[in-house]
Scaffold this active site. Sequence first.
Site, PDB file in Angstrom:
ATOM      1  NE  ARG A 133     129.619  60.475 -17.365  1.00 33.01           N
ATOM      2  CZ  ARG A 133     128.690  61.370 -17.389  1.00 33.01           C
ATOM      3  NH1 ARG A 133     127.296  61.207 -16.771  1.00 33.01           N
ATOM      4  NH2 ARG A 133     128.974  62.438 -17.984  1.00 33.01           N
TER       5      ARG A 133
ATOM      6  CD  GLU B  50     119.443  58.943 -20.645  1.00 30.62           C
ATOM      7  OE1 GLU B  50     120.134  59.814 -19.900  1.00 30.62           O
ATOM      8  OE2 GLU B  50     119.898  58.170 -21.218  1.00 30.62           O
TER       9      GLU B  50
ATOM     10  CE  LYS C  42     128.848  62.669 -21.525  1.00 28.81           C
ATOM     11  NZ  LYS C  42     127.513  63.006 -22.430  1.00 28.81           N
TER      12      LYS C  42
HETATM   13  N1  PMP Z   1     121.668  61.632 -20.312  1.00 24.73           N
HETATM   14  C1  PMP Z   1     122.049  61.986 -21.494  1.00 24.73           C
HETATM   15  C2  PMP Z   1     121.827  61.088 -22.607  1.00 24.73           C
HETATM   16  C3  PMP Z   1     123.419  62.926 -21.670  1.00 24.73           C
HETATM   17  O1  PMP Z   1     124.095  63.071 -22.765  1.00 24.73           O
HETATM   18  C4  PMP Z   1     123.726  63.791 -20.548  1.00 24.73           C
HETATM   19  C5  PMP Z   1     124.632  64.826 -20.745  1.00 24.73           C
HETATM   20  N2  PMP Z   1     125.945  64.248 -20.459  1.00 24.73           N
HETATM   21  C6  PMP Z   1     122.981  63.216 -19.156  1.00 24.73           C
HETATM   22  C7  PMP Z   1     122.049  62.534 -19.211  1.00 24.73           C
HETATM   23  C8  PMP Z   1     123.428  64.124 -17.835  1.00 24.73           C
HETATM   24  O2  PMP Z   1     124.647  63.757 -17.460  1.00 24.73           O
HETATM   25  P1  PMP Z   1     125.353  64.766 -16.693  1.00 24.73           P
HETATM   26  O3  PMP Z   1     124.760  65.127 -15.618  1.00 24.73           O
HETATM   27  O4  PMP Z   1     126.890  63.774 -16.381  1.00 24.73           O
HETATM   28  O5  PMP Z   1     125.996  65.810 -17.558  1.00 24.73           O
END
Ligand code: PMP
Length: 289
Positions: free
Chosen positions: A50, A182, A149
């Site tokens: 990612r 989210e 990200k």
């Molecule tokens: N959405 C956002 C906006 C985030 O910052 C995160 C944390 N990285 C997640 C979802 C969850 O992603 P992950 O399970 O890869 O940590």
Amino acid sequence: MEIYIDGQYYAQNKAKISVFDHGLLYGDGVFEGIRSYNGRVFKLNEHLERLYESAHAILLTIPISITEMEQALLTTLQRNHLRDAYIRLIVTRGVGDLGLDPDKCPTPSIIIIADTIVLYPAEYYEKGLDIITVPARRNISEAVNPRIKSLNYLNNILAKIEGKQAGVVEVLMLNVDGHVVECSGDNIFYLKKGELVTPPTHVGILEGITRNAVINLAEKRQIKVVEKVFTRHDLYIAEECFLTGTAAEVIPVVKIDNRVIGNGTPGTVTKDLIHDFHQLTQTTGTQIY
Ligand code: PMP
């Protein structure tokens, strides 16, 4: 603490970057938040993939290979004698001038910070979270794509501030169309009539590594998982709801905008998935030592 910056290790008070780094000046860069459990890094390949995909999307060429990055991360954990850690992996555009032009930044910088993990209070998991929808909408994909990200987290920070002002620890975010996307740092799921539902990536979410792991775990339990567009109403009438993220893992939600979800306590499916997720984190991952 020893912090990795561009191939060298520095003590915490000596780990510094230039004020001309575009990561600082413009949030121009990408990052990952990764965890290790019991001497193993959880879903390391997925996080590295990612990271490199986020970098690719913003036309940032990471100067070392994925294998070298993996080695650097493992070495950082070893040097800090960590087994259960939170790892922040950052790639900035690098040092440039005061203009926006990324072409003025010849060398991206890589930073790896491995720290002990600060866990959420056990109470959050036992009782479940009370969350609210905030006015701040999630970025539209055509502007700053939530799938990247990036170091530009102001969208989520503004949402977090609105949540803090209202006294909640996590907030629900909608996209400009009013669809649920989210939370400020977690993905969201709900359960209704035996189906587990979560938004698809195209509505504008970060495709969480935990989200994808939980989808697999649910399918192993023969629970049908559907990725579909939905609204707050679907959440209000859900039987169960939970959030997923690297830091939070799987965390129940029992109230949204003052509407009680299900019977107001963490649901059975949520508890089963929390159990399965713990087992997965303890039994899989890339060995540090
Ligand atoms: N959405 C956002 C906006 C985030 O910052 C995160 C944390 N990285 C997640 C979802 C969850 O992603 P992950 O399970 O890869 O940590």
